[in-house]
Write a protein that holds these residues in place. Structure first.
Motif, PDB file in Angstrom:
ATOM      1  N   HIS A 246       1.138 -26.259   2.222  1.00 28.29           N
ATOM      2  CA  HIS A 246       1.798 -27.312   1.440  1.00 28.29           C
ATOM      3  C   HIS A 246       2.036 -26.816   0.021  1.00 28.29           C
ATOM      4  N   HIS A 247       3.301 -26.796  -0.372  1.00 26.98           N
ATOM      5  CA  HIS A 247       3.690 -26.317  -1.692  1.00 26.98           C
ATOM      6  C   HIS A 247       4.705 -27.303  -2.282  1.00 26.98           C
ATOM      7  N   THR A 248       4.206 -28.488  -2.598  1.00 25.70           N
ATOM      8  CA  THR A 248       4.953 -29.580  -3.236  1.00 25.70           C
ATOM      9  C   THR A 248       5.779 -30.420  -2.270  1.00 25.70           C
ATOM     10  N   ASP A 249       6.494 -29.785  -1.339  1.00 22.15           N
ATOM     11  CA  ASP A 249       7.409 -30.581  -0.521  1.00 22.15           C
ATOM     12  C   ASP A 249       6.678 -31.265   0.638  1.00 22.15           C
ATOM     13  N   LEU A 250       7.059 -32.487   0.886  1.00 19.16           N
ATOM     14  CA  LEU A 250       6.508 -33.317   1.960  1.00 19.16           C
ATOM     15  C   LEU A 250       7.674 -33.950   2.705  1.00 19.16           C
ATOM     16  N   PRO A 251       7.618 -34.050   4.027  1.00 24.90           N
ATOM     17  CA  PRO A 251       8.705 -34.729   4.746  1.00 24.90           C
ATOM     18  C   PRO A 251       8.961 -36.120   4.172  1.00 24.90           C
ATOM     19  N   GLN A 252      10.205 -36.399   3.855  1.00 20.66           N
ATOM     20  CA  GLN A 252      10.564 -37.655   3.210  1.00 20.66           C
ATOM     21  C   GLN A 252      10.174 -38.856   4.062  1.00 20.66           C
ATOM     22  N   ALA A 253      10.173 -38.680   5.381  1.00 18.57           N
ATOM     23  CA  ALA A 253       9.835 -39.795   6.263  1.00 18.57           C
ATOM     24  C   ALA A 253       8.425 -40.307   5.999  1.00 18.57           C
ATOM     25  N   LEU A 254       7.491 -39.410   5.692  1.00 20.08           N
ATOM     26  CA  LEU A 254       6.110 -39.831   5.429  1.00 20.08           C
ATOM     27  C   LEU A 254       5.975 -40.462   4.053  1.00 20.08           C
ATOM     28  N   GLU A 255       6.749 -39.973   3.106  1.00 21.17           N
ATOM     29  CA  GLU A 255       6.766 -40.598   1.775  1.00 21.17           C
ATOM     30  C   GLU A 255       7.312 -42.014   1.877  1.00 21.17           C
ATOM     31  N   ASP A 256       8.361 -42.191   2.648  1.00 21.42           N
ATOM     32  CA  ASP A 256       8.969 -43.512   2.803  1.00 21.42           C
ATOM     33  C   ASP A 256       8.076 -44.456   3.600  1.00 21.42           C
ATOM     34  N   GLU A 257       7.390 -43.929   4.600  1.00 26.27           N
ATOM     35  CA  GLU A 257       6.604 -44.776   5.486  1.00 26.27           C
ATOM     36  C   GLU A 257       5.351 -45.328   4.816  1.00 26.27           C
ATOM     37  N   TYR A 258       4.603 -44.442   4.151  1.00 27.39           N
ATOM     38  CA  TYR A 258       3.330 -44.937   3.596  1.00 27.39           C
ATOM     39  C   TYR A 258       2.972 -44.358   2.227  1.00 27.39           C
ATOM     40  N   GLY A 259       3.923 -43.716   1.555  1.00 25.89           N
ATOM     41  CA  GLY A 259       3.655 -43.215   0.217  1.00 25.89           C
ATOM     42  C   GLY A 259       3.061 -41.822   0.177  1.00 25.89           C
ATOM     43  N   GLY A 260       3.063 -41.115   1.295  1.00 20.63           N
ATOM     44  CA  GLY A 260       2.595 -39.728   1.290  1.00 20.63           C
ATOM     45  C   GLY A 260       1.124 -39.597   0.945  1.00 20.63           C
ATOM     46  N   TRP A 261       0.827 -38.791  -0.058  1.00 19.94           N
ATOM     47  CA  TRP A 261      -0.547 -38.433  -0.382  1.00 19.94           C
ATOM     48  C   TRP A 261      -1.370 -39.562  -0.993  1.00 19.94           C
ATOM     49  N   VAL A 262      -0.763 -40.655  -1.369  1.00  9.81           N
ATOM     50  CA  VAL A 262      -1.564 -41.772  -1.889  1.00  9.81           C
ATOM     51  C   VAL A 262      -2.185 -42.583  -0.755  1.00  9.81           C
ATOM     52  N   SER A 263      -1.833 -42.276   0.484  1.00 10.51           N
ATOM     53  CA  SER A 263      -2.368 -42.995   1.635  1.00 10.51           C
ATOM     54  C   SER A 263      -3.298 -42.102   2.448  1.00 10.51           C
ATOM     55  N   ARG A 264      -4.365 -42.678   2.952  1.00  8.70           N
ATOM     56  CA  ARG A 264      -5.295 -41.941   3.799  1.00  8.70           C
ATOM     57  C   ARG A 264      -4.636 -41.522   5.114  1.00  8.70           C
TER      58      ARG A 264
END
Length: 381
Positions: free
Chosen positions: A75-93
């Motif tokens: 992991h180098h900054t980028d995260l699949p947008q679908a997970l960011e949209d679904e639950y906020g990415g790294w702020v969610s367990r």
């Protein structure tokens, strides 16, 4: 500018063979690169993108065929947008489960040829810049601390994201050690960005502030990996905004690494600045309660100052405070302006100094750099 974009930049996707040949011609023995979760599993979970899988297989095979050892970051900054949209990415367990599943795909598909895995690049900078100031993706922050963010909370989200990163790292590392390590004979670790900090003055306040900066920048992630919990300094200052590890989580995080990856470029002066602690809603930098000033020497304003003893200070600190774990220096080097000449003497001078300092550290040459003051540094530099 002038209609240009970053759509095609370095373009290793198409020119990987040329790049690897240049590496061999240069005499490189290893190459560190990051796998893009978004490229490999575009929706974050589920189907694997065959073209992404094919590309990484071809790159890895090309490196190995030229005698170059791949070092992979997951992991180098980028995260699949679908997970960011679904639950906020790294702020969610929820990210812990998805990251572990993604890591499992990488271990399974590439692990027969990869011996060095890093779960997260610059975990500390990622949460500070991504969830506090908002300068990096996913650009979550809140006034007055962050930039122009549409969502986020700089007071709590950096600590939440960091907590979930540590849990995700531990989960992926546990999976690797349980299912793959005996067969693939690789190692796994986590990468952090490391300034070296020195007190601006010889005052007790600045010395304490320097240790506090080390706790917040380095100890935030390395303390849990080594000791199973956050530094006491952070727990006292941040209070309830700092998530707590359960006993089971602490046991899983503690020791969940084979090495620590270090990125280091410059050294900073530190002086005490307790005013931030008086604010009602604080962010990480206010909690740290310090002011940073970059050291300077005979380099230009653009170039990094050359202070090789800073790298040695970091290595000595990790050795003494964390029990001498294996360390890989993943990033170190000089930046130069665009269109610089091939006679890149500032970079040569920088690397010569830092490689020499590393050699000194390996030879156990102990110098009194850990508690240097501003005046001491001015003489040495």
């Amino acid at each position: 500018m002038h209609g240009a974009s970053g759509d095609i930049a370095c373009d290793e996707y198409h020119k990987y063979k040329d790049d690897v040949q240049l590496m061999e011609d240069t005499g490189l023995e290893a190459y560190r690169f990051s796998i893009s979760w978004s490229r490999l599993i575009p929706n974050g979970r589920g189907a694997v993108n065959p073209k992404g899988l094919q590309y990484y297989n071809k790159l890895i095979n090309e490196l190995i065929s030229h005698g170059i050892q791949p070092h992979v970051t997951l992991h180098h900054t980028d995260l699949p947008q679908a997970l960011e949209d679904e639950y906020g990415g790294w702020v969610s367990r929820k990210i812990v489960k998805d990251f572990t599943a993604y890591a499992d795909v990488c271990f399974r598909k590439f692990g027969d040829r990869i011996s060095y895995w890093t779960t997260m690049n610059e975990a500390n900078v990622f949460v500070l810049e991504g969830y506090d100031t908002g300068f990096l993706p996913p650009q979550r922050c809140s006034p007055p601390y962050g930039g122009n963010c549409s969502t986020g909370n700089s007071s709590t989200e950096p600590y939440m994201a960091a907590h979930h990163i540590l849990l995700a790292h531990a989960s992926a590392a546990r999976l690797y050690k349980k299912r793959y390590q005996d067969k693939q004979h690789g190692v796994i670790g986590l990468n952090v960005f490391c300034y070296w900090f020195i007190p601006l003055t010889n005052s007790t306040e600045d010395k304490i502030a320097t240790q506090r900066a080390k706790d917040f920048y380095l100890g935030w992630f390395v303390d849990p990996l080594v000791f199973g919990d956050y530094p006491q300094t952070m727990k006292k200052i941040v209070g309830s905004r700092l998530p707590s590890f359960t006993y089971a989580e602490s046991s899983q995080v503690k020791g969940s690494f084979d090495f620590i990856g270090v990125n280091h470029y410059i050294t900073m002066y530190v002086n005490d600045n307790p005013s931030g602690l008086n604010m009602e809603d604080r962010d990480v930098l206010a909690d740290m309660a310090v002011q940073f000033t970059r050291i300077r020497n005979d380099t230009s304003i653009f170039e990094y100052p050359i202070a090789p003893w800073g790298l040695q200070g970091i290595l000595e600190y990790i050795k003494q405070f964390y029990g001498n774990p294996p360390v890989y220096i993943h990033e170190n080097g000089q930046r130069t302006r665009r269109n610089s000449t091939l006679e890149d003497w500032p970079r040569v001078k920088y690397l010569h100094g830092y490689i020499g300092s590393l050699l000194d550290a390996l030879r156990y040459v102990c110098r009194p750099y850990i508690n240097l003051t501003h005046d001491d540094v001015r003489v040495l530099s």
